[in-house]
Design a protein around this motif. Structure first.
Motif, short mmCIF file in Angstrom:
data_model
loop_
_atom_site.label_atom_id
_atom_site.label_comp_id
_atom_site.label_asym_id
_atom_site.label_seq_id
_atom_site.Cartn_x
_atom_site.Cartn_y
_atom_site.Cartn_z
N ILE A 65 22.06 18.01 14.59
CA ILE A 65 22.09 18.30 13.15
C ILE A 65 20.71 18.76 12.65
O ILE A 65 20.60 19.83 12.04
CB ILE A 65 22.61 17.09 12.36
N PRO A 66 19.62 18.03 12.93
CA PRO A 66 18.33 18.52 12.46
C PRO A 66 17.90 19.82 13.12
O PRO A 66 17.35 20.70 12.46
CB PRO A 66 17.35 17.40 12.81
N GLY A 102 10.24 17.97 7.01
CA GLY A 102 11.08 17.88 5.82
C GLY A 102 12.56 17.77 6.15
O GLY A 102 13.28 16.95 5.57
N VAL A 103 13.01 18.55 7.11
CA VAL A 103 14.42 18.48 7.51
C VAL A 103 14.72 17.14 8.16
O VAL A 103 15.76 16.52 7.88
CB VAL A 103 14.77 19.65 8.45
N VAL A 107 17.48 14.47 6.75
CA VAL A 107 18.58 13.98 7.58
C VAL A 107 18.51 12.47 7.72
O VAL A 107 19.53 11.77 7.66
CB VAL A 107 18.57 14.68 8.96
N PHE A 108 17.31 11.93 7.88
CA PHE A 108 17.15 10.48 8.00
C PHE A 108 17.61 9.77 6.72
O PHE A 108 18.34 8.79 6.77
CB PHE A 108 15.70 10.12 8.31
N LYS A 113 21.60 6.64 3.67
CA LYS A 113 22.46 6.47 2.49
C LYS A 113 23.93 6.37 2.89
O LYS A 113 24.67 5.53 2.36
CB LYS A 113 22.26 7.67 1.55
N LEU A 114 24.37 7.19 3.84
CA LEU A 114 25.78 7.16 4.26
C LEU A 114 26.13 5.89 5.02
O LEU A 114 27.22 5.36 4.85
CB LEU A 114 26.09 8.38 5.12
#
Length: 118
Positions: A65-66, A102-103, A107-108, A113-114
């Motif tokens: 993903i990143p 930053g990416v 993502v972290f 949060k999820l």
């Protein structure tokens, strides 16, 4: 949380590498929009190789993903920087590393949060 620091290290290193390779591969005498497009393509190729190498070690979520986002953004950044005359290499590396950090941070934070919401 096992690979917390490695996630950011991979993001920073991949961003710097992708931006540098894109700036090196894109010729400097073309239009900046075409340079951005070619840099994005070059970034996608480099991130594919990085994904193949890093995926078995760190896992799919932490790498794919990143790296897909970093590959596109840092590649476009490196391609655009190649069209700027006399752009120092450390500026390109620093901008790519900042993009990767930053990416990785976004993502972290979204993953945190999820996972807390579930």
């Amino acid at each position: 949380m096992k690979y917390f620091y490695w996630d950011f290290a991979i993001g920073i290193g991949a961003g710097a590498l992708i931006a540098c390779v894109s700036a090196w591969a894109v010729p400097g005498n073309i239009h900046p929009l075409a340079a951005m497009f070619l840099g994005g393509l070059c970034g996608m190729v480099v991130q594919s190789f990085l994904s193949i190498v890093l995926l078995p070690i760190f896992g799919a979520f932490e790498v794919m993903i990143p790296l897909h986002i970093i590959g596109m953004l840092a590649g476009m950044l490196g391609g655009m920087a190649a069209s700027i005359q006399n752009a120092p290499a450390y500026y390109i590396l620093s901008a790519g590393a900042a993009t990767g950090f930053g990416v990785a941070l976004i993502v972290f934070l979204s993953n945190r949060k999820l996972t807390r919401a579930a």
